[in-house]
Design a protein around this motif. Structure first.
Motif, PDB file in Angstrom:
ATOM      1  N   ASP A 137     -86.291   8.935 -12.641  1.00 22.26           N
ATOM      2  CA  ASP A 137     -86.935   9.879 -13.542  1.00 22.26           C
ATOM      3  C   ASP A 137     -86.065  10.212 -14.750  1.00 22.26           C
ATOM      4  O   ASP A 137     -86.577  10.474 -15.831  1.00 22.26           O
ATOM      5  CB  ASP A 137     -87.263  11.167 -12.770  1.00 22.26           C
ATOM      6  N   GLN A 138     -84.726  10.168 -14.562  1.00 23.00           N
ATOM      7  CA  GLN A 138     -83.854  10.535 -15.677  1.00 23.00           C
ATOM      8  C   GLN A 138     -83.912   9.525 -16.812  1.00 23.00           C
ATOM      9  O   GLN A 138     -83.493   9.824 -17.931  1.00 23.00           O
ATOM     10  CB  GLN A 138     -82.399  10.699 -15.208  1.00 23.00           C
ATOM     11  N   TYR A 139     -84.434   8.321 -16.554  1.00 22.35           N
ATOM     12  CA  TYR A 139     -84.613   7.329 -17.622  1.00 22.35           C
ATOM     13  C   TYR A 139     -85.981   7.463 -18.288  1.00 22.35           C
ATOM     14  O   TYR A 139     -86.120   7.319 -19.502  1.00 22.35           O
ATOM     15  CB  TYR A 139     -84.444   5.910 -17.072  1.00 22.35           C
ATOM     16  N   MET A 140     -87.002   7.714 -17.471  1.00 26.05           N
ATOM     17  CA  MET A 140     -88.364   7.786 -18.001  1.00 26.05           C
ATOM     18  C   MET A 140     -88.610   9.038 -18.830  1.00 26.05           C
ATOM     19  O   MET A 140     -89.286   8.999 -19.860  1.00 26.05           O
ATOM     20  CB  MET A 140     -89.378   7.738 -16.850  1.00 26.05           C
ATOM     21  N   ARG A 141     -88.046  10.158 -18.388  1.00 23.14           N
ATOM     22  CA  ARG A 141     -88.340  11.435 -19.040  1.00 23.14           C
ATOM     23  C   ARG A 141     -87.909  11.461 -20.514  1.00 23.14           C
ATOM     24  O   ARG A 141     -88.694  11.873 -21.379  1.00 23.14           O
ATOM     25  CB  ARG A 141     -87.687  12.580 -18.257  1.00 23.14           C
ATOM     26  N   PRO A 142     -86.684  11.028 -20.863  1.00 24.31           N
ATOM     27  CA  PRO A 142     -86.313  11.029 -22.296  1.00 24.31           C
ATOM     28  C   PRO A 142     -87.175  10.090 -23.136  1.00 24.31           C
ATOM     29  O   PRO A 142     -87.491  10.399 -24.286  1.00 24.31           O
ATOM     30  CB  PRO A 142     -84.850  10.562 -22.278  1.00 24.31           C
ATOM     31  N   VAL A 143     -87.560   8.939 -22.560  1.00 19.01           N
ATOM     32  CA  VAL A 143     -88.406   7.996 -23.299  1.00 19.01           C
ATOM     33  C   VAL A 143     -89.765   8.627 -23.585  1.00 19.01           C
ATOM     34  O   VAL A 143     -90.272   8.578 -24.717  1.00 19.01           O
ATOM     35  CB  VAL A 143     -88.573   6.679 -22.499  1.00 19.01           C
ATOM     36  N   LEU A 144     -90.344   9.231 -22.563  1.00 20.37           N
ATOM     37  CA  LEU A 144     -91.645   9.871 -22.730  1.00 20.37           C
ATOM     38  C   LEU A 144     -91.556  11.031 -23.719  1.00 20.37           C
ATOM     39  O   LEU A 144     -92.431  11.205 -24.571  1.00 20.37           O
ATOM     40  CB  LEU A 144     -92.158  10.363 -21.374  1.00 20.37           C
ATOM     41  N   ALA A 145     -90.481  11.831 -23.617  1.00 18.13           N
ATOM     42  CA  ALA A 145     -90.302  12.952 -24.540  1.00 18.13           C
ATOM     43  C   ALA A 145     -90.188  12.457 -25.985  1.00 18.13           C
ATOM     44  O   ALA A 145     -90.732  13.073 -26.909  1.00 18.13           O
ATOM     45  CB  ALA A 145     -89.057  13.753 -24.157  1.00 18.13           C
ATOM     46  N   THR A 146     -89.498  11.342 -26.175  1.00 20.18           N
ATOM     47  CA  THR A 146     -89.347  10.776 -27.522  1.00 20.18           C
ATOM     48  C   THR A 146     -90.704  10.339 -28.086  1.00 20.18           C
ATOM     49  O   THR A 146     -91.026  10.609 -29.244  1.00 20.18           O
ATOM     50  CB  THR A 146     -88.379   9.580 -27.502  1.00 20.18           C
ATOM     51  N   VAL A 147     -91.494   9.665 -27.251  1.00 17.65           N
ATOM     52  CA  VAL A 147     -92.819   9.217 -27.692  1.00 17.65           C
ATOM     53  C   VAL A 147     -93.704  10.418 -28.052  1.00 17.65           C
ATOM     54  O   VAL A 147     -94.421  10.416 -29.064  1.00 17.65           O
ATOM     55  CB  VAL A 147     -93.485   8.359 -26.594  1.00 17.65           C
ATOM     56  N   LEU A 148     -93.653  11.464 -27.211  1.00 20.85           N
ATOM     57  CA  LEU A 148     -94.444  12.666 -27.494  1.00 20.85           C
ATOM     58  C   LEU A 148     -93.997  13.330 -28.798  1.00 20.85           C
ATOM     59  O   LEU A 148     -94.822  13.778 -29.595  1.00 20.85           O
ATOM     60  CB  LEU A 148     -94.305  13.667 -26.337  1.00 20.85           C
ATOM     61  N   ALA A 149     -92.674  13.397 -28.998  1.00 21.92           N
ATOM     62  CA  ALA A 149     -92.151  14.031 -30.213  1.00 21.92           C
ATOM     63  C   ALA A 149     -92.574  13.251 -31.463  1.00 21.92           C
ATOM     64  O   ALA A 149     -92.969  13.831 -32.480  1.00 21.92           O
ATOM     65  CB  ALA A 149     -90.624  14.122 -30.138  1.00 21.92           C
ATOM     66  N   ILE A 150     -92.507  11.903 -31.401  1.00 17.01           N
ATOM     67  CA  ILE A 150     -92.919  11.074 -32.540  1.00 17.01           C
ATOM     68  C   ILE A 150     -94.415  11.260 -32.809  1.00 17.01           C
ATOM     69  O   ILE A 150     -94.847  11.400 -33.963  1.00 17.01           O
ATOM     70  CB  ILE A 150     -92.587   9.594 -32.272  1.00 17.01           C
ATOM     71  N   SER A 151     -95.215  11.277 -31.731  1.00 15.05           N
ATOM     72  CA  SER A 151     -96.663  11.462 -31.895  1.00 15.05           C
ATOM     73  C   SER A 151     -96.962  12.818 -32.520  1.00 15.05           C
ATOM     74  O   SER A 151     -97.795  12.941 -33.429  1.00 15.05           O
ATOM     75  CB  SER A 151     -97.367  11.347 -30.545  1.00 15.05           C
ATOM     76  N   GLY A 152     -96.254  13.862 -32.020  1.00 16.72           N
ATOM     77  CA  GLY A 152     -96.454  15.191 -32.582  1.00 16.72           C
ATOM     78  C   GLY A 152     -96.077  15.277 -34.049  1.00 16.72           C
ATOM     79  O   GLY A 152     -96.786  15.887 -34.849  1.00 16.72           O
ATOM     80  N   TRP A 153     -94.962  14.629 -34.406  1.00 10.96           N
ATOM     81  CA  TRP A 153     -94.511  14.639 -35.798  1.00 10.96           C
ATOM     82  C   TRP A 153     -95.509  13.941 -36.715  1.00 10.96           C
ATOM     83  O   TRP A 153     -95.790  14.392 -37.809  1.00 10.96           O
ATOM     84  CB  TRP A 153     -93.147  13.976 -35.881  1.00 10.96           C
ATOM     85  N   LYS A 154     -96.074  12.835 -36.230  1.00  9.62           N
ATOM     86  CA  LYS A 154     -97.054  12.091 -37.044  1.00  9.62           C
ATOM     87  C   LYS A 154     -98.319  12.921 -37.264  1.00  9.62           C
ATOM     88  O   LYS A 154     -98.947  12.858 -38.324  1.00  9.62           O
ATOM     89  CB  LYS A 154     -97.414  10.765 -36.365  1.00  9.62           C
ATOM     90  N   LEU A 155     -98.700  13.712 -36.259  1.00 12.21           N
ATOM     91  CA  LEU A 155     -99.913  14.511 -36.379  1.00 12.21           C
ATOM     92  C   LEU A 155     -99.694  15.733 -37.291  1.00 12.21           C
ATOM     93  O   LEU A 155    -100.622  16.188 -37.963  1.00 12.21           O
ATOM     94  CB  LEU A 155    -100.384  14.989 -35.005  1.00 12.21           C
ATOM     95  N   ILE A 156     -98.472  16.240 -37.316  1.00  9.23           N
ATOM     96  CA  ILE A 156     -98.176  17.374 -38.202  1.00  9.23           C
ATOM     97  C   ILE A 156     -98.139  16.900 -39.642  1.00  9.23           C
ATOM     98  O   ILE A 156     -98.663  17.543 -40.542  1.00  9.23           O
ATOM     99  CB  ILE A 156     -96.840  18.036 -37.815  1.00  9.23           C
TER     100      ILE A 156
END
Length: 283
Positions: A264-283
């Protein structure tokens, strides 16, 4: 444009997206579902109000299945779930009603409101995904120290509920539910991550299984309330929901099976990064 979009037969790529989202949900347990609305908006150009309504309907079905599993495992704290629902269900209905009011009176302006709300919520979820392991470890240590002290003092059994536990904590729980419910009705994003972290603070004695089970059940209640309100407003595409479910159900199964092999410690940062990029693009 909208009429043509929803009359068009939707292709297999929607089911592939469902497979991907379901796989992430099974793999990480939380966060994966937050990607569905952004993918529909950014890649498939689904109008935001339709993307949110469709996402809520899809998520209601998946949470219903998850709730059945947790019922059987006896991992749902019904008292906490109902306290949360006292705030989340009416707040979800209120936010969806507000979305439909803006849509009716101001037309496409509602899409801008939803897009920016999703963007900011994704950034918040991304931050919490990164911080969650540290928060949970801190709370576990604090809870263990408290129990050890109670055993040493001999107060573990005879301790009476405090005023906070009896009166103020249920109110705080309902307010957390209301905040999350309003966000979910507006964006369809963030119910799992926000609720679990909040419950860990408010109810430190709940086990990890109870946190997850209680979250899934209360999420089903608030998502069902939102989905019903969007259904009454006519902004759910059921063909899209069906295609997503065709892919996501086997995806959840595969992700759950593989979760023990991918730390989980590998997947969580990757997923968080994807969510952050998606959020930034939508803003």
């Amino acid at each position: 444009y909208k009429r043509q979009l929803w009359r068009c037969p939707l292709d297999y790529r929607i089911s592939i997206v469902g497979l991907f989202i379901g796989f992430l949900i099974g793999l990480t347990g939380m966060g994966g579902g937050s990607l569905l609305a952004p993918i529909m908006i950014l890649i498939f150009r689904v109008p935001p109000v339709w993307a949110v309504g469709t996402d809520l309907a899809y998520s209601t079905v998946t949470k219903a299945l998850g709730s059945i599993i947790h019922f059987r495992q006896k991992s749902v704290n019904f008292k906490v779930a109902l306290w949360l629902a006292c705030g989340s269900v009416p707040a979800t209905v209120l936010s969806v009603t507000l979305v439909q009011y803006i849509r009716k009176h101001y037309g496409d302006a509602v899409n801008g409101v939803i897009i920016h709300a999703i963007g900011f919520t994704l950034l918040l979820v991304a931050v919490l995904l990164v911080l969650k392991p540290f928060i949970m470890r801190y709370l576990d240590r604090k809870n263990a120290e408290t129990r050890k002290q109670e055993l040493m003092d001999g107060t573990a059994v005879i301790k009476q509920p405090s005023r906070w536990e009896k009166y103020y904590r249920p109110l705080a729980t309902a307010l957390v539910g209301a905040f999350v419910g309003f966000l979910v009705g507006l964006t369809s994003v963030g119910s799992g991550t926000l609720i679990i972290v909040s419950m860990a603070f408010l109810f430190p004695r709940l086990t990890s299984r109870e946190l997850v089970g209680t979250d899934v059940f209360q999420a089903f209640m608030l998502l069902a309330a939102g989905a019903i309100t969007y259904f009454v407003s006519g902004t759910i595409n059921w063909t899209l929901v069906g295609l997503l479910l065709i892919g996501s159900l086997p995806g959840v199964y595969m992700g759950s099976k593989l979760s023990k092999f991918i730390p989980d410690q590998y997947m969580r940062p990757v997923l968080a990064t994807v969510l952050a990029i998606s959020g930034w693009k939508l803003i």
